[in-house]
Design a protein around this motif. Sequence first.
Motif, PDB file in Angstrom:
ATOM      1  N   LEU A   1      19.584  40.623  22.063  1.00 56.52           N
ATOM      2  CA  LEU A   1      18.891  39.722  22.973  1.00 56.52           C
ATOM      3  C   LEU A   1      18.384  40.476  24.199  1.00 56.52           C
ATOM      4  O   LEU A   1      17.244  40.313  24.624  1.00 56.52           O
ATOM      5  CB  LEU A   1      19.829  38.583  23.406  1.00 56.52           C
TER       6      LEU A   1
ATOM      7  N   LEU B   1      17.734  36.439  13.086  1.00 56.23           N
ATOM      8  CA  LEU B   1      19.175  36.218  13.003  1.00 56.23           C
ATOM      9  C   LEU B   1      19.552  35.331  11.819  1.00 56.23           C
ATOM     10  O   LEU B   1      20.451  35.637  11.053  1.00 56.23           O
ATOM     11  CB  LEU B   1      19.692  35.584  14.292  1.00 56.23           C
ATOM     12  N   TYR B   2      18.830  34.220  11.667  1.00 59.28           N
ATOM     13  CA  TYR B   2      19.243  33.216  10.685  1.00 59.28           C
ATOM     14  C   TYR B   2      18.524  33.309   9.351  1.00 59.28           C
ATOM     15  O   TYR B   2      18.985  32.746   8.357  1.00 59.28           O
ATOM     16  CB  TYR B   2      19.054  31.816  11.278  1.00 59.28           C
TER      17      TYR B   2
ATOM     18  N   ALA C   1       7.910  34.667  26.072  1.00 61.92           N
ATOM     19  CA  ALA C   1       9.316  34.289  25.953  1.00 61.92           C
ATOM     20  C   ALA C   1       9.558  33.371  24.751  1.00 61.92           C
ATOM     21  O   ALA C   1      10.554  33.495  24.036  1.00 61.92           O
ATOM     22  CB  ALA C   1       9.799  33.614  27.235  1.00 61.92           C
TER      23      ALA C   1
ATOM     24  N   THR D   1      24.810  41.188  18.880  1.00 62.94           N
ATOM     25  CA  THR D   1      23.820  40.131  19.064  1.00 62.94           C
ATOM     26  C   THR D   1      23.364  40.068  20.516  1.00 62.94           C
ATOM     27  O   THR D   1      22.166  39.957  20.811  1.00 62.94           O
ATOM     28  CB  THR D   1      24.410  38.768  18.647  1.00 62.94           C
TER      29      THR D   1
ATOM     30  N   GLY E   1      27.246  30.204  14.978  1.00 66.45           N
ATOM     31  CA  GLY E   1      25.864  30.133  15.440  1.00 66.45           C
ATOM     32  C   GLY E   1      25.723  30.793  16.809  1.00 66.45           C
ATOM     33  O   GLY E   1      26.671  30.835  17.592  1.00 66.45           O
ATOM     34  N   VAL E   2      24.538  31.347  17.062  1.00 60.93           N
ATOM     35  CA  VAL E   2      24.254  31.930  18.368  1.00 60.93           C
ATOM     36  C   VAL E   2      23.112  31.131  18.966  1.00 60.93           C
ATOM     37  O   VAL E   2      22.099  30.902  18.310  1.00 60.93           O
ATOM     38  CB  VAL E   2      23.819  33.398  18.221  1.00 60.93           C
ATOM     39  N   ALA E   3      23.313  30.697  20.199  1.00 61.64           N
ATOM     40  CA  ALA E   3      22.239  29.938  20.843  1.00 61.64           C
ATOM     41  C   ALA E   3      21.153  30.885  21.326  1.00 61.64           C
ATOM     42  O   ALA E   3      21.447  31.872  21.985  1.00 61.64           O
ATOM     43  CB  ALA E   3      22.798  29.142  22.017  1.00 61.64           C
ATOM     44  N   VAL E   4      19.925  30.597  20.952  1.00 60.93           N
ATOM     45  CA  VAL E   4      18.803  31.420  21.397  1.00 60.93           C
ATOM     46  C   VAL E   4      17.716  30.499  21.903  1.00 60.93           C
ATOM     47  O   VAL E   4      17.279  29.607  21.175  1.00 60.93           O
ATOM     48  CB  VAL E   4      18.235  32.257  20.231  1.00 60.93           C
ATOM     49  N   ASP E   5      17.306  30.659  23.138  1.00 51.56           N
ATOM     50  CA  ASP E   5      16.113  29.923  23.541  1.00 51.56           C
ATOM     51  C   ASP E   5      15.280  30.741  24.507  1.00 51.56           C
ATOM     52  O   ASP E   5      15.718  31.777  25.024  1.00 51.56           O
ATOM     53  CB  ASP E   5      16.463  28.555  24.125  1.00 51.56           C
TER      54      ASP E   5
ATOM     55  N   VAL F   1      13.523  36.261  17.318  1.00 50.29           N
ATOM     56  CA  VAL F   1      14.947  36.597  17.257  1.00 50.29           C
ATOM     57  C   VAL F   1      15.696  35.576  16.414  1.00 50.29           C
ATOM     58  O   VAL F   1      16.533  35.925  15.571  1.00 50.29           O
ATOM     59  CB  VAL F   1      15.548  36.672  18.674  1.00 50.29           C
ATOM     60  N   LYS F   2      15.382  34.303  16.604  1.00 50.20           N
ATOM     61  CA  LYS F   2      16.054  33.256  15.834  1.00 50.20           C
ATOM     62  C   LYS F   2      15.798  33.434  14.346  1.00 50.20           C
ATOM     63  O   LYS F   2      16.708  33.361  13.518  1.00 50.20           O
ATOM     64  CB  LYS F   2      15.569  31.878  16.296  1.00 50.20           C
TER      65      LYS F   2
ATOM     66  N   ALA G   1      11.856  34.395  21.510  1.00 46.26           N
ATOM     67  CA  ALA G   1      12.996  33.577  21.091  1.00 46.26           C
ATOM     68  C   ALA G   1      12.882  33.213  19.621  1.00 46.26           C
ATOM     69  O   ALA G   1      13.858  33.277  18.863  1.00 46.26           O
ATOM     70  CB  ALA G   1      13.066  32.315  21.953  1.00 46.26           C
ATOM     71  N   LYS G   2      11.675  32.846  19.194  1.00 48.20           N
ATOM     72  CA  LYS G   2      11.504  32.414  17.812  1.00 48.20           C
ATOM     73  C   LYS G   2      11.659  33.572  16.840  1.00 48.20           C
ATOM     74  O   LYS G   2      12.205  33.407  15.738  1.00 48.20           O
ATOM     75  CB  LYS G   2      10.139  31.748  17.640  1.00 48.20           C
TER      76      LYS G   2
END
Lengths: 217, 217
Positions: A83, A194-195, A183, A79, B204-208, A190-191, A187-188
């Motif tokens: 990123l 991932l989920y 950016a 992960t 969970g993985v934090a992504v921002d 990747v989120k 981020a969106k």
Amino acid sequence: MSLPAGARSILDAAASLFSRTGFDAVSLSEIASRAGVCKANIFHHFDSKEALYLDVMREACKCHAEFAEQLLLEPLSSTEKLLRLVEFEFHDMFENEARTQLIFREVLNAGSGKGREIAENIFQRNCNAVIALFQEGVDRGEFRSELDPGIAAWMLGASEMMFFQNRNILSHMPGMGNATVPAEYAAKVVKTLLYGLLPDNADGVAVDAAQFQRKPT
Amino acid sequence: MSLPAGARSILDAAASLFSRTGFDAVSLSEIASRAGVCKANIFHHFDSKEALYLDVMREACKCHAEFAEQLLLEPLSSTEKLLRLVEFEFHDMFENEARTQLIFREVLNAGSGKGREIAENIFQRNCNAVIALFQEGVDRGEFRSELDPGIAAWMLGASEMMFFQNRNILSHMPGMGNATVPAEYAAKVVKTLLYGLLPDNADGVAVDAAQFQRKPT
DNA sequence: CTACTGACTGACCGGACGGTTAGTCATTCT
DNA sequence: AGAATGACTAACCGTCCGGTCAGTCAGTAG
């Protein structure tokens, strides 16, 4: 730098012009005048317009795609590698817009481009490295075991390419919110990757290829 | 069909040729000879080459993008709607390759295309309908509440477009398995979108966005 | 000095392009 | 019959394109 200064400036001018509007729409006179050189001089350094284009493509592709290959070797979670990969690619893409545009154009006009093979090469290399990254995640149990690494890599690449290619019209699209900023978009994406779409408590949904076959009408 | 037969055949020939190689690479003589008409006759029916191209684009866009809007209204779960949408789009895409190619080329060359605005229109309409579908899923609790519907729609669209545009080179890519077949590809994309990369038991993985900002070097 | 080389140029070529023109021909209106 | 109209064409135009060519010029090796 074994190139004479003239050839160098021709190559630079050509790269900049070709990246903006493609092969057909750029004339040799344009290139010559931007390079501060007469048109015939282009033929002194390059065999033809097409040969010049191919040299431009080769140079644009040269220094690309090593990052992902190197990233694979580092001691990080999959992960985390994902990123960093995305961060790098969004960074690099805009750092070298002209180069990126050149490669993407050839890849997207997959049917007919003159430099297609050259562009395809780096595209494949990049893609393979990303696939390996996802495969590693699956092997380690960090990513879901049913995941197809090829598809995941492809979807990520598609999302990046589409952002680059359409960033200008993205802001005219209602419903995209602040995802017009690289950016935020990254981020969106990747989120979402991932989920996924489904909440954790959802029942599984069966999905297989037969559902997408053409139905008899 | 108020068009004279001649204008009709010109329009058809132009659509077929423009879709293959784009505006610049097609000459009016080519169009005329394929339409079985002399070149000057093109100017009898159309004001200029560009006007002809715009008419071709307008016609290609006309009958598109109603499906998604209608689908929204049907009494189905959002997941089911998503499946049907993808099935339809992959179907339609290949049913009308020339039309699809025309639109995609304009959308992807977002900077400079002559018919860009026309293509953008239908592209936006399509996109909006898909965003609405995802939004509905979120509202109903069928999709995860943090999901950004715009991004999800965009990623789906990107994955579809990339498949269409690169289906020829996809088979040369190692690691893509049987995803070169539209239905297989579609199923895998939908599955990846629905379930994401992470397994159910993952932390969970934090992504921002801050993670994707350019770092000072 | 001469001989040679590689970078560079202005003038030019044939051809293809988008677009124009003058005119033919069949049909329809009066 | 004759005038008018719209579909259609052959021949042509100016322009710009990729590419060629004969030759200039600076540097440099003998």
